[in-house]
Design an enzyme around this catalytic site. Sequence first.
Site, PDB file in Angstrom:
ATOM      1  N   ASP A 171       0.841  -1.199   0.000  1.00 34.59           N
ATOM      2  CA  ASP A 171       0.000   0.000   0.000  1.00 34.59           C
ATOM      3  C   ASP A 171       0.878   1.252   0.000  1.00 34.59           C
ATOM      4  O   ASP A 171       0.467   2.313   0.475  1.00 34.59           O
ATOM      5  CB  ASP A 171      -0.941   0.006   1.204  1.00 34.59           C
ATOM      6  CG  ASP A 171      -2.178   0.883   0.994  1.00 34.59           C
ATOM      7  OD1 ASP A 171      -2.463   1.234  -0.161  1.00 34.59           O
ATOM      8  OD2 ASP A 171      -2.833   1.232   1.995  1.00 34.59           O
ATOM      9  N   SER A 181      -2.129   6.807   2.152  1.00 28.11           N
ATOM     10  CA  SER A 181      -2.302   7.339   3.499  1.00 28.11           C
ATOM     11  C   SER A 181      -2.886   6.246   4.383  1.00 28.11           C
ATOM     12  O   SER A 181      -3.647   5.394   3.924  1.00 28.11           O
ATOM     13  CB  SER A 181      -3.232   8.554   3.488  1.00 28.11           C
ATOM     14  OG  SER A 181      -4.560   8.161   3.166  1.00 28.11           O
TER      15      SER A 181
END
Length: 376
Positions: A285, A289
Amino acid sequence: MLTLIKNATVYSPKALGEKDILIGGEKILELVDSIELNSNLKVEIIDAEDYIVVPGFIDSHVHITGGGGEGGYSTRTPEISLSKIISSGITTLVGVLGTDNATRSMQNLIAKAKALKQEGISCYTYTGSYHLPVKTFTGRIIDDLVFIEEIIGVGEVAISDHRGSQPTLEELIRLTSEARVGGILSKKAGIVNIHVGRGEKFIQILLDVVENSELPITQFLPTHMNKGEKALQTCKNFIEQGGRVDFTTSSSKKKDKEDPSKPSKALNLLLEDGVNIDNISFSSDGQGSLPQFDEKGNYIGLTVADVGTLFEEVKDCVIQEDIPLEEALKVITINPANFLKLENKGQIKENFDADIVFLDKSTLEIKKVMAKGRTI
């Protein structure tokens, strides 16, 4: 010019013992016990006696143009750099948009993928974002897959998450069928990368798609599936039905080694329960965020996901969980290569791309990285 790697302890990821590896152009030409070349040839020789040599890592979920924005414009995360990717041992990655398909676009994503390819690594993308209807590059999912070289699937489409568009069963069936047809026509994976949030229904809608259509369960790659013991039981059931799952290595806070949501621990628990490791992958990922919300769903802060966690979790599989290295490596090499239909990736094997990582034998630290036959 040819490159000859001598005296390497090779994990393909299967343990092969000590081998010599001959590289020409971007490919592995030969992998045998010993190679001696004509002295008149121009050859770069790398003595790998002190190294473990493994396939370049594949990260199937990276926000290459940056992510975030859940806390306003100032919380948009920066795009990723080549140096960060390479220092993490990653030679192949897949770019995603995520939550923000307003200030970031498919044009941004594909341009960044092309830039990383020019710099010497392999980069692909999904088309779309969290939200439906999918904002594609060409105007149609099938056309994106058929005509845009970098696009290999759709995603990341969000389910069980308040930030997603709450797709209906019919919407997800239609989207997945278009991804499948586009994949068939282009000889690509055509998978739908699914962002799985913390909603109570979790991945139930994916099971409903399979039950109410002709679409195979392998058309989905649900990620962020490492969410504790209850989620692990769902993972087991999904895999037993032929599905594949992906664990996210980045986290907003450091996890205790006994935490069942820590990817290395989650993997070990599944293996102890007899689950097939060939249906599991890790992704970082990276640059996304990691937002935090209060009990009412209000944003309260974020950290930035790190691609460096990908191999750190694999090391923890070996060091903390006693999973053999040749098994642990599968989740970032051969498994994602198979899921994504990257036919020449994920293994150290003749005629495969020469994507190679050199690890210190004692510490497993990354010491050198080759992508497509070139030391970066």
